[in-house]
Design an enzyme around this catalytic site. Structure first.
Site, PDB file in Angstrom:
ATOM      1  N   TYR A   1       4.594  18.731 -47.910  1.00  0.00           N
ATOM      2  CA  TYR A   1       3.395  17.907 -48.168  1.00  0.00           C
ATOM      3  C   TYR A   1       2.809  17.450 -46.833  1.00  0.00           C
ATOM      4  O   TYR A   1       1.610  17.580 -46.590  1.00  0.00           O
ATOM      5  CB  TYR A   1       3.734  16.710 -49.061  1.00  0.00           C
ATOM      6  CG  TYR A   1       2.498  15.939 -49.511  1.00  0.00           C
ATOM      7  CD1 TYR A   1       1.634  16.462 -50.468  1.00  0.00           C
ATOM      8  CD2 TYR A   1       2.185  14.692 -48.962  1.00  0.00           C
ATOM      9  CE1 TYR A   1       0.494  15.766 -50.872  1.00  0.00           C
ATOM     10  CE2 TYR A   1       1.047  13.987 -49.361  1.00  0.00           C
ATOM     11  CZ  TYR A   1       0.203  14.525 -50.323  1.00  0.00           C
ATOM     12  OH  TYR A   1      -0.926  13.841 -50.709  1.00  0.00           O
TER      13      TYR A   1
ATOM     14  N   VAL B   1      -7.655  26.533 -56.680  1.00  0.00           N
ATOM     15  CA  VAL B   1      -8.066  26.594 -55.267  1.00  0.00           C
ATOM     16  C   VAL B   1      -7.197  27.523 -54.419  1.00  0.00           C
ATOM     17  O   VAL B   1      -7.597  27.891 -53.316  1.00  0.00           O
ATOM     18  CB  VAL B   1      -8.094  25.197 -54.600  1.00  0.00           C
ATOM     19  CG1 VAL B   1      -9.174  24.324 -55.197  1.00  0.00           C
ATOM     20  CG2 VAL B   1      -6.727  24.517 -54.651  1.00  0.00           C
TER      21      VAL B   1
ATOM     22  N   ASP C   1     -11.878  22.690 -61.129  1.00  0.00           N
ATOM     23  CA  ASP C   1     -10.500  22.250 -61.378  1.00  0.00           C
ATOM     24  C   ASP C   1      -9.810  23.259 -62.291  1.00  0.00           C
ATOM     25  O   ASP C   1     -10.458  24.077 -62.945  1.00  0.00           O
ATOM     26  CB  ASP C   1     -10.532  20.862 -62.058  1.00  0.00           C
ATOM     27  CG  ASP C   1      -9.275  20.035 -61.816  1.00  0.00           C
ATOM     28  OD1 ASP C   1      -9.368  19.005 -61.129  1.00  0.00           O
ATOM     29  OD2 ASP C   1      -8.182  20.422 -62.306  1.00  0.00           O
TER      30      ASP C   1
HETATM   31  P1  NAD Z   1      -4.539  13.684 -59.077  1.00  0.00           P
HETATM   32  O1  NAD Z   1      -3.244  14.372 -59.379  1.00  0.00           O
HETATM   33  O2  NAD Z   1      -4.927  12.496 -59.871  1.00  0.00           O
HETATM   34  O3  NAD Z   1      -5.741  14.724 -59.125  1.00  0.00           O
HETATM   35  C1  NAD Z   1      -5.654  15.975 -58.496  1.00  0.00           C
HETATM   36  C2  NAD Z   1      -6.613  16.931 -59.171  1.00  0.00           C
HETATM   37  O4  NAD Z   1      -6.447  18.211 -58.522  1.00  0.00           O
HETATM   38  C3  NAD Z   1      -6.287  17.144 -60.668  1.00  0.00           C
HETATM   39  O5  NAD Z   1      -7.460  17.088 -61.417  1.00  0.00           O
HETATM   40  C4  NAD Z   1      -5.660  18.521 -60.697  1.00  0.00           C
HETATM   41  O6  NAD Z   1      -5.871  19.223 -61.913  1.00  0.00           O
HETATM   42  C5  NAD Z   1      -6.358  19.211 -59.532  1.00  0.00           C
HETATM   43  N1  NAD Z   1      -5.622  20.361 -59.040  1.00  0.00           N
HETATM   44  C6  NAD Z   1      -4.294  20.447 -58.759  1.00  0.00           C
HETATM   45  N2  NAD Z   1      -3.978  21.696 -58.369  1.00  0.00           N
HETATM   46  C7  NAD Z   1      -5.128  22.418 -58.401  1.00  0.00           C
HETATM   47  C8  NAD Z   1      -5.455  23.773 -58.111  1.00  0.00           C
HETATM   48  N3  NAD Z   1      -4.518  24.647 -57.732  1.00  0.00           N
HETATM   49  N4  NAD Z   1      -6.742  24.161 -58.235  1.00  0.00           N
HETATM   50  C9  NAD Z   1      -7.695  23.279 -58.639  1.00  0.00           C
HETATM   51  N5  NAD Z   1      -7.450  21.999 -58.955  1.00  0.00           N
HETATM   52  C10 NAD Z   1      -6.176  21.573 -58.838  1.00  0.00           C
HETATM   53  O7  NAD Z   1      -4.452  13.297 -57.517  1.00  0.00           O
HETATM   54  P2  NAD Z   1      -5.285  12.243 -56.639  1.00  0.00           P
HETATM   55  O8  NAD Z   1      -4.410  11.073 -56.417  1.00  0.00           O
HETATM   56  O9  NAD Z   1      -6.652  12.036 -57.187  1.00  0.00           O
HETATM   57  O10 NAD Z   1      -5.327  13.057 -55.245  1.00  0.00           O
HETATM   58  C11 NAD Z   1      -6.503  13.691 -54.774  1.00  0.00           C
HETATM   59  C12 NAD Z   1      -6.258  14.134 -53.344  1.00  0.00           C
HETATM   60  O11 NAD Z   1      -5.901  13.015 -52.538  1.00  0.00           O
HETATM   61  C13 NAD Z   1      -5.117  15.129 -53.179  1.00  0.00           C
HETATM   62  O12 NAD Z   1      -5.454  16.080 -52.204  1.00  0.00           O
HETATM   63  C14 NAD Z   1      -3.965  14.268 -52.706  1.00  0.00           C
HETATM   64  O13 NAD Z   1      -2.999  15.013 -51.975  1.00  0.00           O
HETATM   65  C15 NAD Z   1      -4.682  13.254 -51.865  1.00  0.00           C
HETATM   66  N6  NAD Z   1      -3.976  11.975 -51.697  1.00  0.00           N
HETATM   67  C16 NAD Z   1      -3.462  11.304 -52.773  1.00  0.00           C
HETATM   68  C17 NAD Z   1      -2.816  10.090 -52.587  1.00  0.00           C
HETATM   69  C18 NAD Z   1      -2.228   9.295 -53.739  1.00  0.00           C
HETATM   70  O14 NAD Z   1      -1.368   8.429 -53.482  1.00  0.00           O
HETATM   71  N7  NAD Z   1      -2.668   9.472 -54.959  1.00  0.00           N
HETATM   72  C19 NAD Z   1      -2.687   9.569 -51.287  1.00  0.00           C
HETATM   73  C20 NAD Z   1      -3.211  10.296 -50.219  1.00  0.00           C
HETATM   74  C21 NAD Z   1      -3.856  11.502 -50.443  1.00  0.00           C
END
Ligand code: NAD
Length: 250
Positions: free
Chosen positions: A155, A63, A36
């Site tokens: 997105y 990433v 991360d």
């Molecule tokens: P979150 O924001 O709580 O966590 C995301 C994590 O990714 C964080 O720890 C952040 O530091 C890390 N991150 C962001 N950019 C980064 C980078 N460039 N390199 C490395 N790490 C990076 O989000 P979440 O809700 O846990 O989402 C996780 C995944 O699920 C994501 O891919 C998101 O698009 C997907 N998702 C989320 C939801 C929602 O409603 N929360 C719904 C569908 C899909």
């Protein structure tokens, strides 16, 4: 334990669903690399796992940066000896962006959410081949299936790309014993990069659109990712698992 002896790299493991997956995988016997950009939060998850008797290590990784991927994969292999599982979970939200015509936002969303997944697979797969196979779980979204009025179109494009690059990799690497699947969460607790979720009425409308009438819980997605990552899914590759309370079934 369902992941006994496996080594897993989870991107975005510092927070939200990635952190939940890191804790669950460790409970199921995996050695977990939490990759991360957020060092402090990653180290908290690492400490929680250690306190519970599991094994985890923080790996700094943006990433979207290929050089950092090269380093991260080599750090995991030198620390834990191999790589069996990759969860490409890191991502940023499209709802924090007000200008849906922003080209800069398009590039950022595609770089992190889509290119990040491509790079992760590119650099993890050679190590999985050395280990004799592996499992990759790419985190997409319901936004990879349907459009939404409240997110930047980048997105949806990025999550659609994750869905299809998953299938391409599944077909291309099946003979090497590497399975590649996508998991598609629905409405979940807000991301760190989400915009404000609106007033009580819009919240109510959001939940009313979900047949189960509620948001998903982190563990409900983590359980789906665990299944796909584990040998229980040994004949499953190139498929999509929706974890959305029935949202896309309507
Ligand atoms: P979150 O924001 O709580 O966590 C995301 C994590 O990714 C964080 O720890 C952040 O530091 C890390 N991150 C962001 N950019 C980064 C980078 N460039 N390199 C490395 N790490 C990076 O989000 P979440 O809700 O846990 O989402 C996780 C995944 O699920 C994501 O891919 C998101 O698009 C997907 N998702 C989320 C939801 C929602 O409603 N929360 C719904 C569908 C899909």
């Amino acid at each position: 334990m369902r992941l006994e002896g496996k080594v897993a790299l989870i991107t975005g493991g510092a927070n939200g669903m990635g952190a939940e997956e890191a804790r669950l995988f460790a409970r199921e016997g995996a050695k977990v690399a939490i990759a991360d950009v957020r060092e402090e939060d990653s180290k908290k998850v690492e400490a929680e796992i250690a306190e519970a008797g599991g094994q985890a290590t923080f790996i700094p990784l943006d990433v979207s940066d290929e050089d950092q991927w090269v380093k991260a994969v080599s750090q995991v292999v030198s620390h834990f000896g191999k790589l069996d599982i990759l969860v490409n979970n890191a991502g940023i939200s499209g709802s924090g962006e007000k200008d849906f015509g922003s080209t800069e936002a398009w590039d950022r969303l595609m770089d992190i959410n889509a290119k990040g997944v491509f790079l992760g697979m590119k650099h993890a797969i050679p190590e999985m081949e050395k280990a004799g196979g592996g499992s990759i779980v790419n985190i997409s979204s319901i936004s990879g299936f349907v459009g939404q009025s409240y997110v930047h179109p980048g997105y949806n494009a990025s999550k659609g790309a994750v869905r299809l690059v998953t299938k391409a990799a599944a077909v291309q690497h099946a003979k090497s014993g590497i399975r590649v699947n996508s998991v598609h969460p629905g409405s979940m607790p807000a991301m760190l990069t989400s915009g404000p979720r609106g007033d009580a009425d819009s919240q109510e409308a959001r939940l009313a659109a979900i047949p189960m009438g509620r948001e998903g819980r982190l563990i409900e997605v983590a359980n789906a990712v665990l299944f796909m990552a584990s040998d229980e899914a040994s004949y499953i590759t190139g498929t999509e698992l929706l974890v959305d309370g029935g949202f896309t079934a309507r």
